[in-house]
Enzyme design. Structure first.
Site, short mmCIF file in Angstrom:
data_model
loop_
_atom_site.label_atom_id
_atom_site.label_comp_id
_atom_site.label_asym_id
_atom_site.label_seq_id
_atom_site.Cartn_x
_atom_site.Cartn_y
_atom_site.Cartn_z
N ASP A 118 -10.86 10.06 -4.65
CA ASP A 118 -11.43 10.96 -4.90
C ASP A 118 -11.26 12.18 -5.66
O ASP A 118 -12.08 12.60 -5.76
CB ASP A 118 -11.95 11.78 -3.08
N THR A 172 -10.35 4.97 4.91
CA THR A 172 -9.40 5.29 5.61
C THR A 172 -10.02 6.19 5.63
O THR A 172 -11.41 6.97 5.82
CB THR A 172 -8.48 5.47 3.85
N TYR A 173 -9.52 7.20 6.24
CA TYR A 173 -9.76 8.47 7.52
C TYR A 173 -9.77 9.09 6.55
O TYR A 173 -10.95 9.49 6.12
CB TYR A 173 -8.23 8.50 8.67
N TYR A 174 -9.13 9.27 5.22
CA TYR A 174 -9.31 10.40 4.52
C TYR A 174 -10.83 9.72 3.60
O TYR A 174 -11.40 10.82 3.12
CB TYR A 174 -8.75 10.23 3.46
N GLU A 175 -11.39 8.37 3.35
CA GLU A 175 -11.76 8.81 2.38
C GLU A 175 -13.16 8.60 3.59
O GLU A 175 -14.21 9.44 2.73
CB GLU A 175 -12.41 6.92 2.56
N ASP A 200 5.14 4.41 3.25
CA ASP A 200 5.14 5.94 3.86
C ASP A 200 6.17 6.95 4.43
O ASP A 200 6.77 6.24 5.48
CB ASP A 200 3.47 6.48 4.91
N LYS A 239 -0.56 19.98 -10.43
CA LYS A 239 -0.09 20.79 -11.11
C LYS A 239 2.02 20.34 -11.34
O LYS A 239 2.25 21.43 -12.56
CB LYS A 239 0.84 22.48 -9.89
N GLU A 247 0.88 -1.25 0.13
CA GLU A 247 -0.20 -0.23 0.03
C GLU A 247 0.65 1.09 -0.18
O GLU A 247 1.76 1.75 0.88
CB GLU A 247 -1.30 0.33 1.08
N ASP A 296 -1.76 12.39 -3.29
CA ASP A 296 -1.39 14.04 -3.01
C ASP A 296 -2.13 13.44 -4.46
O ASP A 296 -1.48 12.87 -5.44
CB ASP A 296 -0.97 14.49 -2.94
#
Length: 233
Positions: free
Chosen positions: A157, A197-200, A74, A127, A49, A123
């Site tokens: 997302d 996940t937390y972000y999801e 990570d 740009k 992952e 992320d």
């Protein structure tokens, strides 16, 4: 640095399921090509992952698939601590964590060593196209250690990242195995893809749709980058 982070870093130094290399550019990393045998002490396939954050997917997948090995990668140690601690407390033996930058990932895994990759809510680098974890640059890094036929999963997302990756695959003659721009409204949703996940959870509360893409790259064929991609909706 906060006292809490310092305490987590000190604890992680004692965690048997966390590897924190002293050097990122190491050429002969001790587990390179030997993760299953020397780290996990088995012969099972390895899933990575990438950008694992708090390691929710790494831990949940390791519990759902005990016959595979899972490694969350990570650079943020304070985040990795969460998944590593949870895995230790639960007695999970097939989950490990590697603290390093993703652009150095080929220093740590040997040719044909990895059978699957999950990229969860990275992320999208709006740009900086070449810094996206599904850019040609990164896919070519992964080719160095993927088995032929290894699957790459992207869950995000970011519609920009999702459709950019689809366009990149199309330009390189790669047909996705599965894709949707609304996972929770699609028939693809299953027990694995339902892991959040937390972000999801944060994105879902904001009303954002979650996208999913599954594909295979030919390890013998270089991926070529596409011109600057802009999403038009």
């Amino acid at each position: 640095m906060s006292k809490n982070k310092l305490e987590k870093f000190a604890q992680m130094a004692t965690f048997a399921n966390v590897v924190q290399p002293a050097e990122l550019m190491v050429k002969d990393f001790v587990y390179k090509g030997k993760w299953s045998g020397d780290f996990f002490h088995n012969t099972n396939d390895i899933t990575l992952e990438l950008g694992c954050g708090k390691g929710e997917y790494t831990v949940a997948l390791s519990q759902a698939c005990p016959s595979r090995n899972f490694i969350g990668v990570d650079i943020k140690g304070a985040r990795i601590w969460n998944g590593a601690k949870k895995a230790l407390d639960a007695g999970i033996k097939n989950a490990g964590f590697l603290r390093t930058r993703i652009d150095m990932i080929d220093n740590f895994f040997g040719e044909g060593e990895v059978s699957e990759i999950w990229i969860t809510f990275p992320d999208p680098q709006p740009k900086k196209q070449n810094k996206r974890l599904t850019s040609a640059h990164f896919l070519n890094l992964y080719r160095k250690f993927l088995k032929q036929g290894a699957v790459i999963n992207l869950k995000t997302d970011s519609r920009l990242l999702h459709f950019y990756t689809l366009e990149l695959l199309k330009a390189n003659g790669i047909e996705p195995l599965a894709h949707t721009d609304d996972l929770y409204g699609s028939p693809l949703l299953d027990e694995t893809l339902s892991i959040k996940t937390y972000y999801e959870n944060t994105f879902l509360l904001q009303g954002k749709k979650i996208t999913y893409l599954k594909f295979i790259v030919d390890i013998g064929k270089e991926i070529v980058e596409i011109p600057k991609f802009e999403l038009i909706e």
